[in-house]
Design a protein around this motif. Sequence first.
Motif, PDB file in Angstrom:
ATOM      1  N   ALA A 276       0.693  -1.113  -0.075  1.00  0.00           N
ATOM      2  CA  ALA A 276       0.107  -0.019  -0.065  1.00  0.00           C
ATOM      3  C   ALA A 276       0.962   1.160   0.073  1.00  0.00           C
ATOM      4  CB  ALA A 276      -0.920   0.042   1.227  1.00  0.00           C
ATOM      5  N   GLY A 277       1.903   1.227   0.860  1.00  0.00           N
ATOM      6  CA  GLY A 277       2.768   2.511   1.001  1.00  0.00           C
ATOM      7  C   GLY A 277       3.543   2.476  -0.197  1.00  0.00           C
ATOM      8  N   THR A 278       4.168   1.516  -0.907  1.00  0.00           N
ATOM      9  CA  THR A 278       4.687   1.732  -2.119  1.00  0.00           C
ATOM     10  C   THR A 278       3.874   2.415  -3.244  1.00  0.00           C
ATOM     11  OG1 THR A 278       6.052  -0.262  -1.534  1.00  0.00           O
ATOM     12  CG2 THR A 278       6.180   0.259  -3.874  1.00  0.00           C
ATOM     13  N   LEU A 279       2.902   1.987  -3.315  1.00  0.00           N
ATOM     14  CA  LEU A 279       1.903   2.343  -4.511  1.00  0.00           C
ATOM     15  C   LEU A 279       1.392   3.700  -4.090  1.00  0.00           C
ATOM     16  CD1 LEU A 279      -0.570  -0.562  -4.723  1.00  0.00           C
ATOM     17  CD2 LEU A 279       0.741   0.271  -6.662  1.00  0.00           C
ATOM     18  N   THR A 280       1.097   4.306  -3.026  1.00  0.00           N
ATOM     19  CA  THR A 280       0.796   5.735  -2.952  1.00  0.00           C
ATOM     20  C   THR A 280       1.935   6.482  -2.945  1.00  0.00           C
ATOM     21  OG1 THR A 280       0.475   5.363  -0.293  1.00  0.00           O
ATOM     22  CG2 THR A 280      -1.419   5.284  -1.503  1.00  0.00           C
ATOM     23  N   THR A 281       2.977   5.989  -2.756  1.00  0.00           N
ATOM     24  CA  THR A 281       4.134   6.786  -2.797  1.00  0.00           C
ATOM     25  C   THR A 281       4.884   6.791  -3.992  1.00  0.00           C
ATOM     26  OG1 THR A 281       5.062   6.204  -0.297  1.00  0.00           O
ATOM     27  CG2 THR A 281       6.571   6.748  -1.806  1.00  0.00           C
ATOM     28  N   ILE A 282       4.926   5.750  -4.764  1.00  0.00           N
ATOM     29  CA  ILE A 282       5.488   5.829  -6.249  1.00  0.00           C
ATOM     30  C   ILE A 282       4.580   6.597  -7.123  1.00  0.00           C
ATOM     31  CG2 ILE A 282       7.244   3.850  -6.009  1.00  0.00           C
ATOM     32  CD1 ILE A 282       5.045   2.318  -7.825  1.00  0.00           C
ATOM     33  N   SER A 283       3.382   6.485  -6.564  1.00  0.00           N
ATOM     34  CA  SER A 283       2.447   7.139  -7.533  1.00  0.00           C
ATOM     35  C   SER A 283       2.721   8.668  -7.793  1.00  0.00           C
ATOM     36  CB  SER A 283       0.873   7.094  -6.966  1.00  0.00           C
ATOM     37  OG  SER A 283       0.902   8.263  -5.824  1.00  0.00           O
ATOM     38  N   PHE A 284       3.620   9.198  -6.940  1.00  0.00           N
ATOM     39  CA  PHE A 284       4.095  10.656  -6.982  1.00  0.00           C
ATOM     40  C   PHE A 284       5.087  10.692  -8.197  1.00  0.00           C
ATOM     41  CE2 PHE A 284       1.540  11.220  -3.238  1.00  0.00           C
ATOM     42  CZ  PHE A 284       0.522  12.045  -3.591  1.00  0.00           C
ATOM     43  N   VAL A 285       5.671   9.562  -8.513  1.00  0.00           N
ATOM     44  CA  VAL A 285       6.989   9.666  -9.113  1.00  0.00           C
ATOM     45  C   VAL A 285       6.405  10.115 -10.450  1.00  0.00           C
ATOM     46  CG1 VAL A 285       8.707   8.396 -10.092  1.00  0.00           C
ATOM     47  CG2 VAL A 285       8.254   8.168  -7.915  1.00  0.00           C
ATOM     48  N   PRO A 286       5.560   9.244 -11.355  1.00  0.00           N
ATOM     49  CA  PRO A 286       5.167   9.787 -12.555  1.00  0.00           C
ATOM     50  C   PRO A 286       4.454  11.055 -12.739  1.00  0.00           C
ATOM     51  CG  PRO A 286       3.643   8.196 -11.786  1.00  0.00           C
ATOM     52  CD  PRO A 286       4.632   7.996 -10.954  1.00  0.00           C
ATOM     53  N   GLN A 287       3.957  11.842 -11.618  1.00  0.00           N
ATOM     54  CA  GLN A 287       3.558  13.084 -11.474  1.00  0.00           C
ATOM     55  C   GLN A 287       4.646  13.920 -11.306  1.00  0.00           C
ATOM     56  OE1 GLN A 287      -0.110  14.473 -11.195  1.00  0.00           O
ATOM     57  NE2 GLN A 287       1.447  15.745 -12.088  1.00  0.00           N
ATOM     58  N   VAL A 288       5.625  13.695 -10.734  1.00  0.00           N
ATOM     59  CA  VAL A 288       7.093  14.471 -10.795  1.00  0.00           C
ATOM     60  C   VAL A 288       7.389  14.608 -12.117  1.00  0.00           C
ATOM     61  CG1 VAL A 288       9.256  14.752  -9.685  1.00  0.00           C
ATOM     62  CG2 VAL A 288       7.598  14.276  -8.364  1.00  0.00           C
ATOM     63  N   MET A 289       7.278  13.499 -12.679  1.00  0.00           N
ATOM     64  CA  MET A 289       8.036  13.139 -14.125  1.00  0.00           C
ATOM     65  C   MET A 289       7.297  14.008 -15.256  1.00  0.00           C
ATOM     66  SD  MET A 289       9.250   9.348 -14.111  1.00  0.00           S
ATOM     67  CE  MET A 289       9.450   9.024 -15.657  1.00  0.00           C
ATOM     68  N   ARG A 290       6.020  14.258 -15.030  1.00  0.00           N
ATOM     69  CA  ARG A 290       5.042  14.890 -16.043  1.00  0.00           C
ATOM     70  C   ARG A 290       5.294  16.387 -15.614  1.00  0.00           C
ATOM     71  NH1 ARG A 290       1.351  13.314 -19.107  1.00  0.00           N
ATOM     72  NH2 ARG A 290      -0.255  14.815 -20.011  1.00  0.00           N
ATOM     73  N   ALA A 291       5.321  16.872 -14.550  1.00  0.00           N
ATOM     74  CA  ALA A 291       5.517  18.066 -14.404  1.00  0.00           C
ATOM     75  C   ALA A 291       6.822  18.694 -14.808  1.00  0.00           C
ATOM     76  CB  ALA A 291       5.371  18.604 -12.839  1.00  0.00           C
TER      77      ALA A 291
ATOM     78  N   LEU B  79      -1.989  10.452 -15.292  1.00  0.00           N
ATOM     79  CA  LEU B  79      -2.861   9.327 -15.196  1.00  0.00           C
ATOM     80  C   LEU B  79      -2.464   8.249 -14.176  1.00  0.00           C
ATOM     81  CD1 LEU B  79      -5.837   7.980 -16.157  1.00  0.00           C
ATOM     82  CD2 LEU B  79      -4.535   7.169 -17.990  1.00  0.00           C
ATOM     83  N   ALA B  80      -1.077   7.869 -14.539  1.00  0.00           N
ATOM     84  CA  ALA B  80      -0.557   6.715 -13.813  1.00  0.00           C
ATOM     85  C   ALA B  80      -0.445   7.226 -12.128  1.00  0.00           C
ATOM     86  CB  ALA B  80       1.116   6.631 -14.311  1.00  0.00           C
ATOM     87  N   MET B  81      -0.479   8.521 -11.883  1.00  0.00           N
ATOM     88  CA  MET B  81      -0.252   8.888 -10.591  1.00  0.00           C
ATOM     89  C   MET B  81      -1.736   8.510  -9.896  1.00  0.00           C
ATOM     90  SD  MET B  81      -1.602  11.393  -8.189  1.00  0.00           S
ATOM     91  CE  MET B  81      -1.398  13.528  -8.331  1.00  0.00           C
ATOM     92  N   LEU B  82      -2.897   8.785 -10.682  1.00  0.00           N
ATOM     93  CA  LEU B  82      -4.207   8.530 -10.009  1.00  0.00           C
ATOM     94  C   LEU B  82      -4.477   6.891 -10.131  1.00  0.00           C
ATOM     95  CD1 LEU B  82      -6.130  11.344 -12.163  1.00  0.00           C
ATOM     96  CD2 LEU B  82      -5.520  11.555  -9.793  1.00  0.00           C
ATOM     97  N   LEU B  83      -4.096   6.218 -10.996  1.00  0.00           N
ATOM     98  CA  LEU B  83      -4.106   4.675 -11.002  1.00  0.00           C
ATOM     99  C   LEU B  83      -3.621   4.082  -9.805  1.00  0.00           C
ATOM    100  CD1 LEU B  83      -4.088   4.117 -14.642  1.00  0.00           C
ATOM    101  CD2 LEU B  83      -6.291   4.200 -13.148  1.00  0.00           C
ATOM    102  N   LEU B  84      -2.090   4.377  -9.750  1.00  0.00           N
ATOM    103  CA  LEU B  84      -1.458   3.980  -8.449  1.00  0.00           C
ATOM    104  C   LEU B  84      -1.812   4.460  -7.387  1.00  0.00           C
ATOM    105  CD1 LEU B  84       2.227   4.752 -10.195  1.00  0.00           C
ATOM    106  CD2 LEU B  84       1.303   2.194  -9.706  1.00  0.00           C
ATOM    107  N   PHE B  85      -2.486   5.667  -7.349  1.00  0.00           N
ATOM    108  CA  PHE B  85      -2.970   6.031  -5.791  1.00  0.00           C
ATOM    109  C   PHE B  85      -3.958   5.499  -5.644  1.00  0.00           C
ATOM    110  CE2 PHE B  85      -4.002   9.002  -2.474  1.00  0.00           C
ATOM    111  CZ  PHE B  85      -2.735   9.435  -2.139  1.00  0.00           C
TER     112      PHE B  85
END
Lengths: 84, 84
Positions: free
Chosen positions: A11-26, B37-43
């Motif tokens: 759970a922690g890995t998923l909610t944590t790594i979810s911010f990686v694609p968001q950082v990459m996108r920004a 989108l990846a962030m939302l799905l992983l989260f």
Amino acid sequence: MDPLVIVGYLAGTLTTISFVPQVMRAWKLKETRDLSLAMLLLFAAGVILWTLYGTWIGSLPIIAANTITFILILVLLGLKIKYT
Amino acid sequence: MDPLVIVGYLAGTLTTISFVPQVMRAWKLKETRDLSLAMLLLFAAGVILWTLYGTWIGSLPIIAANTITFILILVLLGLKIKYT
């Protein structure tokens, strides 16, 4: 390993790594207009308290996930401020 | 009330309500390009597991926060798909 701990870490890995694609996108788009600054600030405050809560109940998955999430949110906050 | 439970609920309230300004921003701007989108799905996958973890350890703050967060993420996913 205790299945409970595995689910916690997963759970922690998923909610944590979810911010990686968001950082990459920004980073890639150099655009953060659609990201809410209030969201980032509230989320940052929340993960600080989650880390405190995790320390209190002795839950390593909660401590680890929220510490790393906090760092990623700080990066996003930096990008949000830079590109606004 | 136990201070531990108060910190847990405060943490959960912050990380949960943080998605409200994000939903409002996507709704108002009708733009979600900068949201990953990846962030939302992983989260979303992560909060499902956090809810399971919370149920397992009997932590009501974790269960409550993650259930509401899941609903807000679903709304964001809907807006992301609609405006992409």
